[in-house]
Design a protein around this motif. Structure first.
Motif, PDB file in Angstrom:
ATOM      1  N   ILE A  88      25.573   2.848 -57.741  1.00  0.00           N
ATOM      2  CA  ILE A  88      25.893   1.495 -58.174  1.00  0.00           C
ATOM      3  C   ILE A  88      25.235   1.267 -59.530  1.00  0.00           C
ATOM      4  O   ILE A  88      24.072   1.617 -59.731  1.00  0.00           O
ATOM      5  CB  ILE A  88      25.433   0.426 -57.155  1.00  0.00           C
ATOM      6  CG1 ILE A  88      25.777  -0.990 -57.645  1.00  0.00           C
ATOM      7  CG2 ILE A  88      23.955   0.557 -56.826  1.00  0.00           C
ATOM      8  CD1 ILE A  88      25.512  -2.080 -56.604  1.00  0.00           C
ATOM      9  N   GLY A  89      25.992   0.723 -60.461  1.00  0.00           N
ATOM     10  CA  GLY A  89      25.457   0.452 -61.794  1.00  0.00           C
ATOM     11  C   GLY A  89      24.940  -0.971 -61.885  1.00  0.00           C
ATOM     12  O   GLY A  89      25.704  -1.925 -61.706  1.00  0.00           O
ATOM     13  N   VAL A  90      23.637  -1.126 -62.142  1.00  0.00           N
ATOM     14  CA  VAL A  90      23.019  -2.452 -62.210  1.00  0.00           C
ATOM     15  C   VAL A  90      22.098  -2.519 -63.423  1.00  0.00           C
ATOM     16  O   VAL A  90      21.252  -1.638 -63.623  1.00  0.00           O
ATOM     17  CB  VAL A  90      22.196  -2.762 -60.937  1.00  0.00           C
ATOM     18  CG1 VAL A  90      21.530  -4.131 -61.058  1.00  0.00           C
ATOM     19  CG2 VAL A  90      23.069  -2.708 -59.700  1.00  0.00           C
ATOM     20  N   ASN A  91      22.260  -3.564 -64.214  1.00  0.00           N
ATOM     21  CA  ASN A  91      21.319  -3.848 -65.294  1.00  0.00           C
ATOM     22  C   ASN A  91      20.344  -4.894 -64.771  1.00  0.00           C
ATOM     23  O   ASN A  91      20.672  -6.079 -64.688  1.00  0.00           O
ATOM     24  CB  ASN A  91      22.051  -4.364 -66.531  1.00  0.00           C
ATOM     25  CG  ASN A  91      21.122  -4.492 -67.734  1.00  0.00           C
ATOM     26  OD1 ASN A  91      19.894  -4.572 -67.576  1.00  0.00           O
ATOM     27  ND2 ASN A  91      21.693  -4.507 -68.930  1.00  0.00           N
ATOM     28  N   ILE A  92      19.149  -4.449 -64.387  1.00  0.00           N
ATOM     29  CA  ILE A  92      18.195  -5.339 -63.741  1.00  0.00           C
ATOM     30  C   ILE A  92      17.696  -6.438 -64.673  1.00  0.00           C
ATOM     31  O   ILE A  92      17.172  -7.472 -64.234  1.00  0.00           O
ATOM     32  CB  ILE A  92      17.002  -4.517 -63.188  1.00  0.00           C
ATOM     33  CG1 ILE A  92      16.186  -5.354 -62.208  1.00  0.00           C
ATOM     34  CG2 ILE A  92      16.154  -3.968 -64.306  1.00  0.00           C
ATOM     35  CD1 ILE A  92      15.123  -4.561 -61.499  1.00  0.00           C
ATOM     36  N   LYS A  93      17.893  -6.252 -65.976  1.00  0.00           N
ATOM     37  CA  LYS A  93      17.441  -7.249 -66.942  1.00  0.00           C
ATOM     38  C   LYS A  93      18.421  -8.414 -67.077  1.00  0.00           C
ATOM     39  O   LYS A  93      18.098  -9.426 -67.696  1.00  0.00           O
ATOM     40  CB  LYS A  93      17.216  -6.591 -68.304  1.00  0.00           C
ATOM     41  CG  LYS A  93      16.101  -5.545 -68.292  1.00  0.00           C
ATOM     42  CD  LYS A  93      15.922  -4.912 -69.663  1.00  0.00           C
ATOM     43  CE  LYS A  93      14.809  -3.861 -69.636  1.00  0.00           C
ATOM     44  NZ  LYS A  93      14.629  -3.226 -70.964  1.00  0.00           N
ATOM     45  N   LYS A  94      19.598  -8.250 -66.522  1.00  0.00           N
ATOM     46  CA  LYS A  94      20.612  -9.305 -66.584  1.00  0.00           C
ATOM     47  C   LYS A  94      20.481 -10.222 -65.362  1.00  0.00           C
ATOM     48  O   LYS A  94      19.945  -9.834 -64.321  1.00  0.00           O
ATOM     49  CB  LYS A  94      22.006  -8.699 -66.629  1.00  0.00           C
ATOM     50  CG  LYS A  94      22.291  -7.838 -67.852  1.00  0.00           C
ATOM     51  CD  LYS A  94      22.498  -8.674 -69.104  1.00  0.00           C
ATOM     52  CE  LYS A  94      22.975  -7.819 -70.272  1.00  0.00           C
ATOM     53  NZ  LYS A  94      23.242  -8.629 -71.480  1.00  0.00           N
ATOM     54  N   ASP A  95      21.023 -11.431 -65.485  1.00  0.00           N
ATOM     55  CA  ASP A  95      20.993 -12.388 -64.375  1.00  0.00           C
ATOM     56  C   ASP A  95      21.651 -11.792 -63.132  1.00  0.00           C
ATOM     57  O   ASP A  95      22.774 -11.275 -63.199  1.00  0.00           O
ATOM     58  CB  ASP A  95      21.725 -13.673 -64.766  1.00  0.00           C
ATOM     59  CG  ASP A  95      20.948 -14.511 -65.783  1.00  0.00           C
ATOM     60  OD1 ASP A  95      19.737 -14.259 -65.939  1.00  0.00           O
ATOM     61  OD2 ASP A  95      21.560 -15.403 -66.411  1.00  0.00           O
ATOM     62  N   GLY A  96      20.936 -11.875 -62.036  1.00  0.00           N
ATOM     63  CA  GLY A  96      21.470 -11.384 -60.771  1.00  0.00           C
ATOM     64  C   GLY A  96      21.169  -9.932 -60.498  1.00  0.00           C
ATOM     65  O   GLY A  96      21.370  -9.458 -59.371  1.00  0.00           O
ATOM     66  N   GLY A  97      20.672  -9.201 -61.486  1.00  0.00           N
ATOM     67  CA  GLY A  97      20.396  -7.776 -61.294  1.00  0.00           C
ATOM     68  C   GLY A  97      19.316  -7.522 -60.268  1.00  0.00           C
ATOM     69  O   GLY A  97      19.486  -6.711 -59.344  1.00  0.00           O
TER      70      GLY A  97
END
Length: 406
Positions: A88-97
């Motif tokens: 799963i691709g997740v940008n943890i720095k973005k809202d909801g990450g």
């Protein structure tokens, strides 16, 4: 890959895997973490890898690191570290990450992470954050130097941990600078396997206590752990931890065809037999004379140059001696022992045949297997988010915000 041979380590269709039902959230990206979860995945664990947005390599085009978050895993089907895993691709720095990470952790048995001390906590995904959502969670952190100590925030690579631990000094001949070996020791043999072992121990402990726990894996600790025998001989006033580092009966020699032969004739019976078979019986007495080791090594080298490596092995093998060829990686799959143990396997794929390392642990009743080749970064994002209960509309918003990709 299917095989009915109980020694092959290959599962038969429909057979149970030893880690069926174990869910692992893999937040790692560098060598020891992906290797650890490859081992767990081969044994049946459901590994969900959280991919970070791909970045350009900082190491230059000439350097390739398996499974690193570099250039988007352009050929993931060749990457053994990526097999048997969902992504799963997740940008943890973005809202909801971070919320996605917490939701995944709440339904996982294990979280594996590689961040320097304090970084995960700052991102809201530290042990206290995630264990509050899941009291049975096993949270395994792999760092260079562990959670405490004066080096805890230092960067490092395999060669640094080998140096600090003293392991690198054992690779040098006397009065020589030791060459740095490939990163298979601290990264894989030490930290990667110790993390896998520790996770399995923590899972077993949870069966008794019902509680998860924090697992602190230091790559320096793990490398030092491998040195148990050498440390024992160092602390023993009568011991010599460098005895095999400069000992001609335990060395590598060049044969007449330019290929290398390994000699491990440490025991007197092996050493005596070797000298007799190579028709150099006068060398037997030299093994115990430290002052003549250079002479002994020179004489052995001159002798091994008389035949090819194949000729030497044909001559020596019938005498039950610990000798062998040095294979290149290209030659490995042709070695009959590697073939017998299925340690190089060829798998079919839409891209054509793919060769990979086989399954290391050989379990007779519940063997591991390669069930899926690696997929691109974030390839399973929609499926995993659906399992978490995210609606298609919400997923679309997360994609639009750059929080989710793949």
């Amino acid at each position: 890959m299917t095989n009915s041979d109980p020694h092959s380590g290959a599962a038969t269709p429909g057979s149970r895997l030893p880690l069926d039902g174990v869910r692992v959230l893999d937040l790692s990206s560098n060598a020891p973490g992906p290797f650890c979860t490859m081992v767990l995945a081969d044994l049946g664990a459901d590994i969900v890898v959280v991919d970070r947005p791909p970045v350009a390599s900082e190491l230059g085009a000439q350097v390739s690191i398996p499974n690193a978050q570099v250039d988007g895993l352009a050929r993931p089907h060749f990457d053994a570290f990526a097999r048997n895993k969902r992504r799963i691709g997740v940008n943890i720095k973005k809202d909801g990450g971070a919320d996605i990470i917490r939701s995944l952790a709440a339904r996982s048995d294990v979280v594996l992470i590689e961040m320097r001390p304090g970084k995960a906590e700052a991102a809201g995904i530290g042990y206290s954050d995630l264990s509050a959502l899941n009291r049975g969670l096993i949270y395994c952190s792999i760092t260079g130097f562990g959670q405490n100590g004066p080096y805890r925030n230092r960067p490092g690579h395999d060669v640094n941990y080998l140096g600090y631990s003293g392991a690198l000094s054992l690779f040098a001949r006397r009065d020589a600078v030791p060459p740095p070996p490939p990163n298979m020791i601290a990264d894989y043999g030490a930290a990667g396997l110790l993390a896998a072992t520790s996770i399995l121990a923590a899972l077993q402990a949870r069966h008794v206590t019902g509680e998860g726990q924090f697992v602190d894996i230091s790559m320096l600790d793990a490398t030092t752990y491998l040195l148990a025998e050498w440390m024992s001989t160092t602390f023993d006033p009568m011991g010599d931890p460098t005895v095999l580092a400069d000992y001609p009966p335990y060395d590598v020699y060049t044969c007449g065809d330019g290929r290398l032969i390994t000699v491990g004739c440490v025991e007197p019976r092996f050493w005596t037999t070797l000298c007799e078979v190579i028709e150099r019986p006068e060398l037997v007495a030299l093994a115990g004379d430290v002052t003549r080791r250079t002479e002994l090594r020179t004489e052995l080298q001159r002798t091994f140059e008389r035949k090819t490596v194949t000729e030497w092995l044909d001559l020596l093998d019938p005498h039950d001696l610990p000798v062998g060829a040095v294979n290149s990686l290209d030659e490995l799959e042709d070695d009959p022992q590697i073939q017998a143990r299925d340690m190089v396997t060829t798998l079919s794929s839409e891209h054509g045949p793919v060769r990979q390392v086989g399954i290391g642990p050989k379990l007779s009743a519940t063997p591991g297997s390669i069930r899926r080749l690696g997929v691109p970064l974030g390839a399973d994002s929609d499926e995993i988010l659906d399992e978490l209960g995210y609606s298609a509309a919400t997923v679309g918003q997360l994609r639009g915000a750059g929080t989710v990709f793949g």
